[in-house]
Design a protein around this motif. Structure first.
Motif, PDB file in Angstrom:
ATOM      1  N   GLY A 246       3.071   2.498  -1.944  1.00  0.00           N
ATOM      2  CA  GLY A 246       3.352   3.205  -3.193  1.00  0.00           C
ATOM      3  C   GLY A 246       2.368   4.340  -3.442  1.00  0.00           C
TER       4      GLY A 246
ATOM      5  N   THR B 268       0.802  -1.237   0.000  1.00  0.00           N
ATOM      6  CA  THR B 268       0.000   0.000   0.000  1.00  0.00           C
ATOM      7  C   THR B 268       0.830   1.281   0.000  1.00  0.00           C
TER       8      THR B 268
ATOM      9  N   GLU C 289       6.213  -1.430  -9.575  1.00  0.00           N
ATOM     10  CA  GLU C 289       5.888  -2.656 -10.322  1.00  0.00           C
ATOM     11  C   GLU C 289       6.914  -2.908 -11.418  1.00  0.00           C
TER      12      GLU C 289
ATOM     13  N   THR D 229       8.469   0.610   1.426  1.00  0.00           N
ATOM     14  CA  THR D 229       7.621   0.740   0.229  1.00  0.00           C
ATOM     15  C   THR D 229       7.889  -0.375  -0.773  1.00  0.00           C
TER      16      THR D 229
ATOM     17  N   TYR E  28       6.411  -4.872  -1.957  1.00  0.00           N
ATOM     18  CA  TYR E  28       6.317  -5.475  -3.294  1.00  0.00           C
ATOM     19  C   TYR E  28       7.231  -6.698  -3.406  1.00  0.00           C
TER      20      TYR E  28
ATOM     21  N   THR F 220       3.325   3.696  -7.864  1.00  0.00           N
ATOM     22  CA  THR F 220       3.095   2.247  -7.955  1.00  0.00           C
ATOM     23  C   THR F 220       3.590   1.666  -9.277  1.00  0.00           C
TER      24      THR F 220
END
Length: 286
Positions: A5, A3, A37, A60, A64, A33
């Motif tokens: 990002g 969350t 990614e 952050t 991921y 985000t």
């Protein structure tokens, strides 16, 4: 779920812990985000991977990484971020946070204990002031590495992948290319960070060579030659090497070696390829 990002979520965490950015650690947190990614994708992170993350910040990118890797070790130097990381990563059971200076960490031991000694992947949003020491430290310590995918200052990324005869070409270019194949995979504008840096950034992927691209008898000696060649860029190679106190070579030896390679005595270091530096090193070492 990752969350952090989302800018508002980052702001909430920073306010919750009354966090103050420290200039000495070069802290700029990613708040995009799509970029996050992209980094995961370009690093090729899979559920088979153990990933070493350098400088996780508030976690952050760590979120991921945890969602895509088998195991993550996040190494953070700033004591103030450790309780924040305990909070933001509490949902993940495949992450270890280490409060340590990455330059002092025994990464070979980490690879052995967490990945059976197999090559690991390194992912990082690196502080600009310490990018080169971290990357060179990883390479020169000969830890088992598969790849290093890092966010760095754009001009440093350009230097890493530049070739002979260009203004960005130098000792860093040659070192990176000796150990890996360098490829800029994304350019990242300043508005993707909090706080905004004053320079552009880029994500560069360094895919480590299984075998060295050149045959060199003594790589330590070759890098002494390379550094001496670029210490005074305006000087000819023969003068640069003759002036280097740690090389013990004279102009006559350098000119004779250059002649064997087919290069003029007036050539400068910036004109030589990695292969030519390796050949020059082998001739001077002999």
């Amino acid at each position: 779920m990752a969350t952090l990002g989302i800018p508002q979520n980052t702001i909430e965490i920073l306010q919750k812990y009354n966090f103050r950015f420290q200039k000495k650690f070069g802290q700029n947190f990613l708040i995009d985000t799509h970029v996050l990614e992209r980094i995961i994708s370009e690093a090729g992170i899979t559920k088979d991977d153990f990933v070493l993350e350098i400088g996780p910040g508030i976690g952050t990118m760590t979120q991921y990484l945890c969602e895509n890797a088998r195991e993550v070790m996040a190494v953070e130097i700033d004591d103030n971020l450790i309780p924040i990381l305990a909070d933001t990563l509490s949902a993940y059971d495949n992450v270890t946070v280490v409060n340590e200076d990455i330059l002092k960490l025994d990464i070979a031991k980490v690879a052995k204990e967490h990945n059976g000694g197999r090559p690991i992947k390194v992912v990082a949003n690196l502080p600009y002031y310490i990018t080169t020491p971290i990357i060179m430290g990883l390479f020169e310590s000969h830890v088992p590495l598969e790849s290093i995918t890092v966010m760095v200052q754009k001009e440093v990324a350009d230097r890493m992948q530049s070739g002979p005869g260009t203004k960005d070409y130098g000792a860093l270019s040659l070192a990176v290319q000796f150990y890996s194949k360098a490829e800029i995979v994304a350019n990242v504008p300043a508005n993707c960070f909090m706080p905004r840096p004053n320079v552009g950034s880029a994500v560069i992927r360094l895919t480590c060579h299984e075998e060295r691209p050149v045959d060199v008898k003594d790589e330590n000696f070759m890098f002494k030659i390379i550094r001496a060649s670029f210490n005074q860029r305006r000087k000819t190679l023969q003068n640069g090497l003759n002036n280097a106190s740690n090389l013990n070579v004279n102009k006559e030896q350098v000119v004779a070696a250059l002649e064997k390679i087919g290069l003029p005595a007036t050539v400068r270091g910036e004109a030589l390829s990695l292969e030519q530096f390796a050949t020059l090193s082998n001739l001077l070492k002999a």
